[in-house]
Design an enzyme around this catalytic site. Structure first.
Site, PDB file in Angstrom:
ATOM      1  N   CYS A 104      14.271 -10.819  18.267  1.00  0.00           N
ATOM      2  CA  CYS A 104      14.638 -10.745  16.837  1.00  0.00           C
ATOM      3  C   CYS A 104      15.994 -11.397  16.567  1.00  0.00           C
ATOM      4  O   CYS A 104      16.150 -12.167  15.618  1.00  0.00           O
ATOM      5  CB  CYS A 104      14.643  -9.296  16.363  1.00  0.00           C
ATOM      6  SG  CYS A 104      15.383  -8.147  17.494  1.00  0.00           S
TER       7      CYS A 104
ATOM      8  N   HIS B  69      19.359  -6.548  11.256  1.00  0.00           N
ATOM      9  CA  HIS B  69      20.368  -7.071  12.193  1.00  0.00           C
ATOM     10  C   HIS B  69      21.276  -8.046  11.442  1.00  0.00           C
ATOM     11  O   HIS B  69      20.805  -8.815  10.599  1.00  0.00           O
ATOM     12  CB  HIS B  69      19.702  -7.835  13.338  1.00  0.00           C
ATOM     13  CG  HIS B  69      18.992  -6.977  14.359  1.00  0.00           C
ATOM     14  ND1 HIS B  69      19.034  -5.608  14.377  1.00  0.00           N
ATOM     15  CD2 HIS B  69      18.216  -7.349  15.405  1.00  0.00           C
ATOM     16  CE1 HIS B  69      18.313  -5.161  15.396  1.00  0.00           C
ATOM     17  NE2 HIS B  69      17.796  -6.187  16.039  1.00  0.00           N
TER      18      HIS B  69
END
Ligand code: 2RA
Length: 332
Positions: free
Chosen positions: A126, A235
């Site tokens: 990711c 994130h």
């Protein structure tokens, strides 16, 4: 089209089902696969109830595509079994990412490299995906030479155990089954995955190695510090990127505006910049805080935020399946 989702009851697997439904991927029959103890459990998908099936039953059903998010060891063992019956596997674990015979795909960047021979395709990490999506067009225009990146990663990247730990700590309780070696609430951990002999963590080395593979350029130098923060989803990354060619900031802004998968969120005079809370449920990678690094030439600072369960995992995997469908590489 028969579609298997392996790891269907996990955080990412659940998101994969959501994204498949939202994007109307042509699923005619869903094969949800989870641990043996979950076999028979019912899950709902597009208004229909499906029972969780065993891995063997899913393989025997010969699905056109199997999207995995079940950890590296299960993928290493089971992905080849699906491939043997002609299923295309898109795997979200790190098991195949650096295998020289497997493609590591971010559709906006390198889906065109996929062929009918690709039966196991790796979904990047990711934290790598959001960074390379943000840098892709800038790389084409100015050629990335070196990246220094610090990440601020949500506990959802670890999974349900970490989410539970944060919620328990936030409620003033001692975590019943902590995911981390230290408290995470009101704290940050400069430690994601395990430490390697070189003092970096596996998460940091994933960003180093996957970036080179996705851009197809081993000369790109990457150094990373990946940090876990007490955020529930999303994130964030502070990226310092040195280019081979000098850039014009206005042109950089223009390029980002037209970069596939990027949403430019940058108006600091009005306190407008990317934040994890604004990335929730989005597939776009939010980019802002653009500014020249005034300490050295040809170097740019940017701030990159994305929903790690979506573009960082589920959506990127489904987009790979969509690209293969469009390219006639998936048979119904
Ligand atoms: C994490 N990128 O955030 C890793 C795996 N999802 O924990």
């Amino acid at each position: 089209m028969k579609v298997a989702v392996v790891g269907a009851t996990g955080l990412v697997g659940t998101e994969m089902l959501k994204v498949l439904a939202e994007r109307n991927f042509p699923v005619t029959e869903l094969l949800p696969v989870a641990s043996a103890r979950s076999v028979g459990q019912e899950i709902e998908f597009q208004g229909k109830k499906y029972k969780v099936v065993s891995m063997d039953d899913a393989i025997a059903a010969r699905p056109a595509v199997a999207i995995f998010s079940a950890g590296g060891s299960i993928s290493k063992q089971e992905a080849p079994r699906f491939a043997e019956v002609g299923t295309v596997v898109i795997d979200n674990s790190s098991a195949w990412r650096m295998d020289p015979t497997k493609k590591l795909v971010v559709p906006e960047i390198n889906a065109k490299e996929l062929t009918a021979a690709d039966k196991i395709i790796a979904n990047p990490n990711c934290s790598t995906i959001q960074m390379v999506v943000a840098l892709n067009e800038l790389h084409q225009r100015y050629k990335v030479q070196r990246i220094v990146v610090s990440t601020y990663q949500s506990v959802t990247g670890t999974g349900k155990q970490a989410v539970d730990q944060l919620l328990e700590e936030r409620a003033g309780q001692t975590p019943t089954n902590p995911a981390y070696p230290h408290r995470i609430d009101l704290n940050v951990l400069p430690h994601i995955d395990v430490f390697e002999d070189n003092g970096y963590t596996k998460e940091e080395m994933k960003m180093v190695n996957e970036t080179k593979k996705i851009f197809g350029d081993d000369s790109i130098r990457v150094t990373a510090t990946t940090v876990r923060i007490p955020v529930m989803g999303g994130h964030s990354e502070a990226v310092n990127v040195e280019f081979a060619e000098e850039f014009d900031l206005a042109e950089v802004r223009e390029i980002l505006r037209r970069t596939a998968g990027v949403e430019l969120v940058d108006d600091v005079k009005n306190n407008v910049y990317p934040m994890p809370k604004d990335a929730h449920g989005k597939d776009a990678v939010l980019v802002g805080r653009l500014r020249r690094d005034e300490t050295q030439p040809r170097t740019l600072n940017l701030w990159v935020v994305a929903d790690n369960l979506r573009k960082g995992a589920a959506t990127n995997a489904v987009q790979i399946a969509e690209a293969m469908l469009e390219m006639g590489l998936l048979t119904a």
